[in-house]
Design a protein around this motif. Sequence first.
Motif, PDB file in Angstrom:
ATOM      1  N   CYS A 152       0.844  -1.189   0.000  1.00  0.00           N
ATOM      2  CA  CYS A 152       0.000   0.000   0.000  1.00  0.00           C
ATOM      3  C   CYS A 152       0.880   1.239   0.000  1.00  0.00           C
ATOM      4  N   ASN A 154      -0.516   4.349   0.588  1.00  0.00           N
ATOM      5  CA  ASN A 154      -1.363   5.446   1.085  1.00  0.00           C
ATOM      6  C   ASN A 154      -0.890   6.101   2.383  1.00  0.00           C
ATOM      7  N   TYR A 155      -0.201   5.381   3.196  1.00  0.00           N
ATOM      8  CA  TYR A 155       0.334   5.937   4.441  1.00  0.00           C
ATOM      9  C   TYR A 155      -0.712   6.643   5.297  1.00  0.00           C
ATOM     10  N   TYR A 158      -2.220   6.005  10.979  1.00  0.00           N
ATOM     11  CA  TYR A 158      -2.320   4.995  12.044  1.00  0.00           C
ATOM     12  C   TYR A 158      -1.803   3.630  11.592  1.00  0.00           C
ATOM     13  N   CYS A 159      -1.448   3.487  10.315  1.00  0.00           N
ATOM     14  CA  CYS A 159      -1.374   2.146   9.726  1.00  0.00           C
ATOM     15  C   CYS A 159       0.047   1.630   9.489  1.00  0.00           C
ATOM     16  N   PRO A 162       1.916  -0.184   5.027  1.00  0.00           N
ATOM     17  CA  PRO A 162       2.964   0.182   4.063  1.00  0.00           C
ATOM     18  C   PRO A 162       4.361  -0.261   4.510  1.00  0.00           C
ATOM     19  N   HIS A 232     -10.683   1.857  -1.256  1.00  0.00           N
ATOM     20  CA  HIS A 232     -10.448   3.095  -0.509  1.00  0.00           C
ATOM     21  C   HIS A 232     -11.449   4.145  -0.997  1.00  0.00           C
ATOM     22  N   ARG A 271      -6.506  10.482   5.295  1.00  0.00           N
ATOM     23  CA  ARG A 271      -7.379   9.641   4.485  1.00  0.00           C
ATOM     24  C   ARG A 271      -7.707  10.269   3.130  1.00  0.00           C
TER      25      ARG A 271
HETATM   26 FE1  SF4 Z   1      -3.148   1.450   3.164  1.00  0.00          FE
HETATM   27 FE2  SF4 Z   1      -4.471   3.211   4.705  1.00  0.00          FE
HETATM   28 FE3  SF4 Z   1      -5.540   0.763   4.232  1.00  0.00          FE
HETATM   29 FE4  SF4 Z   1      -3.365   1.029   5.791  1.00  0.00          FE
HETATM   30  S1  SF4 Z   1      -5.446   1.798   6.182  1.00  0.00           S
HETATM   31  S2  SF4 Z   1      -3.664  -0.495   4.169  1.00  0.00           S
HETATM   32  S3  SF4 Z   1      -2.245   2.716   4.775  1.00  0.00           S
HETATM   33  S4  SF4 Z   1      -5.144   2.414   2.727  1.00  0.00           S
END
Ligand code: SF4
Length: 466
Positions: A152, A154-155, A158-159, A162, A232, A271
């Motif tokens: 991913c 998107n960064y 909280y995640c 990536p 997304h 987001r």
């Molecule tokens: Fe990617 Fe955001 Fe989903 Fe985490 S929450 S996998 S960074 S899109």
Amino acid sequence: MNTIGCQMNVYDSEQIAKGLKPLHYEITASLEKADLIIVNTCAIREKAEQKVFSFLGRLAGLKRKRPDLIIGVGGCVAQQEGAKILERLPHLDLVFGTHAINRLPAAVQTIVSKKCRIVDIQMADRIKEPDFVANGCEAKHVTRFVTIMQGCDNYCTYCVVPYVRGRESSRRPENIIREIRRLVESGVREVTLLGQNVNSYGKKENLCTFVELLRRINDIDALLRIRFTTSHPKDLSQELILAFNDLHKLCRHIHLPIQSGSNRILKMMNRKYTREIYLEKIDKLRNICPRIAITTDIIVGFPGETRTDFKETLELMKTVEFDALFAFQYSDRPNAAAVRLPGKISKEEKKERLQQVLDLQDYFTTRKNKALKGSIQTVLVEGLSKKQNRVNHSDKSQRLQWSGRTSTNKIVNFFKNDDENASDEDMMGRLVNVKILKTFSHSLWGKTDSKEPTDVGLRGEKSYVT
Ligand code: SF4
Ligand code: 5AD
């Protein structure tokens, strides 16, 4: 093999099992009998990671009794922690990351011959096509996951994804189609396409679009249903929304994680959409496909989330009336940017907010299920119900209880009506019409019925008969 975590881990575990087969390893349900234990792990939230370490800790006794036992840990925690896991847990032999599945069989062979310990957490920019997708699946399955992309870009703040799954990278459409054809040949009738953000499928590599891929999969004979996850909201295109009308095998369900109803929090989460944009997309989806089921993910207690922000999440839930949702208490993850944000919310407050979300959702889920009482739903039969599996079904006089899901992803348990033509042997993988007689908060119950579905599906689903 023990799989902890998401659907992608379930898929990866299947690839692991296929890769180890030529080394004559077979799956066993008994830890005591295993010569090799592979734990496929999840790091998405703190709780999942704690579960991993407590399970790994419990394996120390087995290793003491049988020093030849090989214990390997793969997946997201392996990627995140690397060699530190071997330092912390001296009874482990192998750590392999999310991009090392193809190299796992060779690593196991090396450990057997050289009695060494191995760490392989090397990552690549491009997805490595699984080498061992060859034989469809051996056990009879009606539904299967198929990973179409990994990683991913998107960064979200909280995640951890990536960092532990790497850069976004898509598999080639022809390889995906070939894999699905083989699954269908082995009896699979429904596939769920997996990716962190399926909307951006193929963009980087200039492959076909996600909708084009869906179209090609829709043309596969004998496949009855297609699902996908996750989409997304920022990238949900008009083209994909229209596909819910155009592609008759695409199930009428979308999982569209909102995470928060507050624009302030959505911005801090990175987001890249607002609640207004989200609601606009929900309207478009419902205009195109009126009965589409919409589910979501919500995080409560993100750093700095005030009571007003949280109320906006509850308000959004009331506006959308989701069919179901997954809700989580925010937890700090290594490397994720939100770790450095001020305003951490207390454990008690997070717990309280989580409960409020769950209670509110329960009201909507129960109400939506109740509305289906008396309707006739088309169900893809996946097997015997869980309850049935617990009782001894060697007793032939006993009536079997079957289980499957509607296109909208609702679980339906049911009996065959007396006038049902299909024999028990022919039930798996068949589309049947079921009259809903009872509804519960998480499932529906009924009997097969010869009448046409009352669920005004946009198009009738037809069984595939060989
Ligand atoms: Fe990617 Fe955001 Fe989903 Fe985490 S929450 S996998 S960074 S899109
Ligand atoms: N804390 C709580 N929930 C999280 N999720 C992802 N990271 C975190 C975190 N650090 C949730 C999101 C995502 C789902 C898979 O897990 O809601 O959509």
